[in-house]
Design a protein around this motif. Structure first.
Motif, PDB file in Angstrom:
ATOM      1  N   GLN A  46       9.502   9.556   5.107  1.00  0.00           N
ATOM      2  CA  GLN A  46       9.355   8.659   4.398  1.00  0.00           C
ATOM      3  C   GLN A  46      10.699   7.764   4.341  1.00  0.00           C
ATOM      4  OE1 GLN A  46       9.476   8.364  -0.138  1.00  0.00           O
ATOM      5  NE2 GLN A  46       7.268   8.458   0.098  1.00  0.00           N
ATOM      6  N   TYR A  47      10.450   6.648   4.943  1.00  0.00           N
ATOM      7  CA  TYR A  47      11.659   5.785   5.503  1.00  0.00           C
ATOM      8  C   TYR A  47      12.029   4.600   4.556  1.00  0.00           C
ATOM      9  CZ  TYR A  47       8.928   2.847   8.259  1.00  0.00           C
ATOM     10  OH  TYR A  47       7.855   1.843   8.710  1.00  0.00           O
ATOM     11  N   SER A  48      11.144   4.250   3.572  1.00  0.00           N
ATOM     12  CA  SER A  48      11.259   3.263   2.832  1.00  0.00           C
ATOM     13  C   SER A  48      10.340   3.356   1.592  1.00  0.00           C
ATOM     14  CB  SER A  48      10.857   1.795   3.448  1.00  0.00           C
ATOM     15  OG  SER A  48      11.185   0.735   2.521  1.00  0.00           O
ATOM     16  N   GLU A  49      10.808   2.880   0.331  1.00  0.00           N
ATOM     17  CA  GLU A  49       9.959   2.807  -0.705  1.00  0.00           C
ATOM     18  C   GLU A  49       9.676   1.416  -1.299  1.00  0.00           C
ATOM     19  OE1 GLU A  49      11.915   4.542  -3.992  1.00  0.00           O
ATOM     20  OE2 GLU A  49      13.883   3.609  -3.564  1.00  0.00           O
ATOM     21  N   SER A  50      10.107   0.512  -0.537  1.00  0.00           N
ATOM     22  CA  SER A  50      10.011  -0.842  -1.000  1.00  0.00           C
ATOM     23  C   SER A  50       9.409  -1.707   0.267  1.00  0.00           C
ATOM     24  CB  SER A  50      11.415  -1.564  -1.161  1.00  0.00           C
ATOM     25  OG  SER A  50      12.324  -1.325   0.025  1.00  0.00           O
ATOM     26  N   GLY A  51       8.408  -1.243   1.009  1.00  0.00           N
ATOM     27  CA  GLY A  51       7.618  -1.690   2.044  1.00  0.00           C
ATOM     28  C   GLY A  51       6.721  -2.948   1.431  1.00  0.00           C
ATOM     29  N   GLU A  52       6.123  -3.630   2.235  1.00  0.00           N
ATOM     30  CA  GLU A  52       4.941  -4.581   2.203  1.00  0.00           C
ATOM     31  C   GLU A  52       3.951  -4.513   3.148  1.00  0.00           C
ATOM     32  OE1 GLU A  52       5.995  -8.936   1.194  1.00  0.00           O
ATOM     33  OE2 GLU A  52       8.115  -8.164   0.344  1.00  0.00           O
ATOM     34  N   VAL A  53       2.888  -4.385   2.743  1.00  0.00           N
ATOM     35  CA  VAL A  53       1.820  -3.904   3.695  1.00  0.00           C
ATOM     36  C   VAL A  53       0.523  -4.972   3.248  1.00  0.00           C
ATOM     37  CG1 VAL A  53      -0.155  -2.324   4.504  1.00  0.00           C
ATOM     38  CG2 VAL A  53       2.091  -1.745   3.844  1.00  0.00           C
ATOM     39  N   GLU A  54      -0.117  -5.777   4.154  1.00  0.00           N
ATOM     40  CA  GLU A  54      -1.265  -6.750   3.726  1.00  0.00           C
ATOM     41  C   GLU A  54      -2.199  -5.912   3.382  1.00  0.00           C
ATOM     42  OE1 GLU A  54      -1.298  -9.896   4.026  1.00  0.00           O
ATOM     43  OE2 GLU A  54       0.847 -10.152   4.645  1.00  0.00           O
ATOM     44  N   GLY A  55      -3.208  -6.569   2.062  1.00  0.00           N
ATOM     45  CA  GLY A  55      -4.070  -5.626   1.538  1.00  0.00           C
ATOM     46  C   GLY A  55      -3.747  -5.107   0.173  1.00  0.00           C
ATOM     47  N   ILE A  56      -2.046  -4.750   0.157  1.00  0.00           N
ATOM     48  CA  ILE A  56      -1.744  -4.207  -0.957  1.00  0.00           C
ATOM     49  C   ILE A  56      -0.791  -5.182  -2.023  1.00  0.00           C
ATOM     50  CG2 ILE A  56      -0.408  -2.255  -2.057  1.00  0.00           C
ATOM     51  CD1 ILE A  56      -0.989  -0.648   0.470  1.00  0.00           C
ATOM     52  N   SER A  57      -1.190  -5.601  -2.779  1.00  0.00           N
ATOM     53  CA  SER A  57      -0.412  -6.684  -3.910  1.00  0.00           C
ATOM     54  C   SER A  57       1.051  -6.158  -4.085  1.00  0.00           C
ATOM     55  CB  SER A  57      -1.199  -7.149  -5.131  1.00  0.00           C
ATOM     56  OG  SER A  57      -1.387  -5.831  -5.797  1.00  0.00           O
ATOM     57  N   ASP A  58       1.244  -4.798  -4.305  1.00  0.00           N
ATOM     58  CA  ASP A  58       2.512  -4.405  -4.850  1.00  0.00           C
ATOM     59  C   ASP A  58       3.554  -4.560  -3.826  1.00  0.00           C
ATOM     60  OD1 ASP A  58       4.198  -2.799  -6.741  1.00  0.00           O
ATOM     61  OD2 ASP A  58       4.223  -1.472  -5.235  1.00  0.00           O
ATOM     62  N   THR A  59       4.801  -4.969  -3.863  1.00  0.00           N
ATOM     63  CA  THR A  59       5.641  -4.978  -2.911  1.00  0.00           C
ATOM     64  C   THR A  59       6.838  -3.727  -2.817  1.00  0.00           C
ATOM     65  OG1 THR A  59       7.182  -5.941  -4.551  1.00  0.00           O
ATOM     66  CG2 THR A  59       5.764  -7.491  -3.182  1.00  0.00           C
ATOM     67  N   ASN A  60       6.348  -2.669  -3.531  1.00  0.00           N
ATOM     68  CA  ASN A  60       6.903  -1.274  -3.191  1.00  0.00           C
ATOM     69  C   ASN A  60       6.035  -0.318  -2.738  1.00  0.00           C
ATOM     70  OD1 ASN A  60       9.682  -2.217  -4.427  1.00  0.00           O
ATOM     71  ND2 ASN A  60       8.337  -2.558  -6.261  1.00  0.00           N
ATOM     72  N   VAL A  61       5.683  -0.365  -1.487  1.00  0.00           N
ATOM     73  CA  VAL A  61       4.817   0.550  -0.827  1.00  0.00           C
ATOM     74  C   VAL A  61       5.801   1.712   0.036  1.00  0.00           C
ATOM     75  CG1 VAL A  61       2.832   0.903   0.769  1.00  0.00           C
ATOM     76  CG2 VAL A  61       2.973  -1.141  -0.707  1.00  0.00           C
ATOM     77  N   ASP A  62       5.386   2.844  -0.150  1.00  0.00           N
ATOM     78  CA  ASP A  62       6.257   3.767   0.543  1.00  0.00           C
ATOM     79  C   ASP A  62       5.807   3.782   2.057  1.00  0.00           C
ATOM     80  OD1 ASP A  62       7.581   4.391  -1.561  1.00  0.00           O
ATOM     81  OD2 ASP A  62       6.138   6.327  -2.089  1.00  0.00           O
ATOM     82  N   LEU A  63       6.657   3.761   2.995  1.00  0.00           N
ATOM     83  CA  LEU A  63       6.541   3.718   4.447  1.00  0.00           C
ATOM     84  C   LEU A  63       6.775   5.092   4.991  1.00  0.00           C
ATOM     85  CD1 LEU A  63       7.613   0.098   5.284  1.00  0.00           C
ATOM     86  CD2 LEU A  63       5.278   0.721   4.285  1.00  0.00           C
ATOM     87  N   ASN A  64       5.923   5.646   5.936  1.00  0.00           N
ATOM     88  CA  ASN A  64       6.058   6.617   6.481  1.00  0.00           C
ATOM     89  C   ASN A  64       6.128   6.619   8.239  1.00  0.00           C
ATOM     90  OD1 ASN A  64       5.946   8.784   4.197  1.00  0.00           O
ATOM     91  ND2 ASN A  64       4.453   7.352   3.762  1.00  0.00           N
ATOM     92  N   ARG A  65       6.673   7.605   8.741  1.00  0.00           N
ATOM     93  CA  ARG A  65       6.635   7.429  10.101  1.00  0.00           C
ATOM     94  C   ARG A  65       6.552   9.134  10.498  1.00  0.00           C
ATOM     95  NH1 ARG A  65      11.608   5.868  14.096  1.00  0.00           N
ATOM     96  NH2 ARG A  65      10.583   3.899  13.919  1.00  0.00           N
ATOM     97  N   PHE A  66       5.412   9.211  11.737  1.00  0.00           N
ATOM     98  CA  PHE A  66       5.089  10.463  11.639  1.00  0.00           C
ATOM     99  C   PHE A  66       5.715  10.917  13.222  1.00  0.00           C
ATOM    100  CE2 PHE A  66       2.094  13.286  13.937  1.00  0.00           C
ATOM    101  CZ  PHE A  66       1.868  14.558  13.122  1.00  0.00           C
ATOM    102  N   ASP A  67       6.195  12.222  13.144  1.00  0.00           N
ATOM    103  CA  ASP A  67       7.007  12.809  14.544  1.00  0.00           C
ATOM    104  C   ASP A  67       5.467  13.149  15.593  1.00  0.00           C
ATOM    105  OD1 ASP A  67       8.692  13.652  16.236  1.00  0.00           O
ATOM    106  OD2 ASP A  67       8.841  15.729  15.362  1.00  0.00           O
ATOM    107  N   GLY A  68       5.126  12.100  16.278  1.00  0.00           N
ATOM    108  CA  GLY A  68       3.993  12.420  16.991  1.00  0.00           C
ATOM    109  C   GLY A  68       3.160  10.816  17.180  1.00  0.00           C
ATOM    110  N   THR A  69       2.232  11.093  18.009  1.00  0.00           N
ATOM    111  CA  THR A  69       1.187   9.904  18.215  1.00  0.00           C
ATOM    112  C   THR A  69       0.529   9.490  17.001  1.00  0.00           C
ATOM    113  OG1 THR A  69      -0.595  11.067  19.031  1.00  0.00           O
ATOM    114  CG2 THR A  69       1.292  10.401  20.480  1.00  0.00           C
TER     115      THR A  69
END
Length: 259
Positions: free
Chosen positions: A169-192
């Motif tokens: 989890q590299y961010s707690e303040s992401g923005e993702v279309e389809g989610i109105s909140d501007t503090n979305v947790d963003l994650n990177r997976f170690d793989g495909t």
């Protein structure tokens, strides 16, 4: 660091996202808060879980663990979710006052469950400080690590116990279309992304991608010759007929057709 992650995690703070729009952004997996302590149930999780999976997003849940009474907390999660065989469960281990004894107790309850649950530990500085450079063989052998660290630089984690992180989890303040909140947790997976979907899904039960419009869904049915077969698609009967050996049904995703 990309702002279009393949995995997000949410709770009731993100409301009820438009998961079809979320999926368009490249999100293939979502971890949802289910429970906290021994009494709190996230009020949005059940509906969000349905909506996300219908949009083709693979999901699992997490429990926010509080200090003490860890076994009762895990029993509360088990009773709330009633997990399927091989389901993945994440323990959110970040609250001050939680101890490694609490974490061990929680993991053991999940391991004792007969459904062969997969266990992931989410944590950042708390677990790092408590483990240091030591090797906790119990956690190493029975869990994997979902690391919380908000940096665009090099990650650090308790490598004495975990050789590598599985999810970051590299961010707690992401923005993702389809989610109105501007503090979305963003994650990177170690793989495909395919590996991510398999990881987050119940073991051996990774979902198939949803059919696209116009795509033909092929269904093979094998039954004794004496058995009549009634085929229903989208709530409507397609055909009823006496079974013949290895009859193949070609069912387009759209108008009901039997060939």
């Amino acid at each position: 660091m990309s702002d279009h992650p393949s995995c997000i995690d949410i709770s009731h703070w993100q409301g009820f996202p438009d998961f079809h729009e979320v999926a368009v952004q490249g999100v293939v997996a979502c971890i949802m808060k289910a429970t906290e302590g021994t009494s709190y149930v996230d009020p949005n999780r059940a509906q969000n879980y349905i909506n996300a999976t219908e949009a083709g997003i693979a999901c699992c849940t997490y429990h926010w663990i509080k200090p003490g009474n860890a076994a009762a907390q895990m029993r509360f999660w088990l009773g709330t979710i009633d997990p399927v065989q091989g389901e993945r469960m994440c323990i959110d281990y970040e609250e001050d006052g939680c101890s490694l004894d609490d974490l061990h107790e929680a993991v053991q309850v999940l391991l004792d469950d007969p459904r062969d649950l997969q266990v992931t530990v989410y944590s950042g500085h708390l677990l790092k400080e408590q483990l240091g450079d030591s090797c906790d063989a119990f956690l190493r052998d029975n869990t994997d690590l979902w690391l919380a660290q908000y940096t665009s630089g090099t990650t650090s984690w308790p490598t004495g116990t975990y050789e590598y992180w599985t999810l970051w989890q590299y961010s707690e303040s992401g923005e993702v279309e389809g989610i109105s909140d501007t503090n979305v947790d963003l994650n990177r997976f170690d793989g495909t992304n395919d590996q991510l979907v398999r990881w987050i899904s119940p073991e051996g039960r990774a979902p198939l991608p949803p059919p696209q419009p116009g795509e033909v869904v092929r269904v093979d049915i094998t039954a004794p010759k004496s058995v009549s077969v009634n085929v229903t698609v989208n709530g409507g009967d397609v055909a009823t007929r006496r079974r013949r050996p290895r009859r193949r049904l070609l069912i387009p995703h759209g108008p009901d057709v039997f060939r």
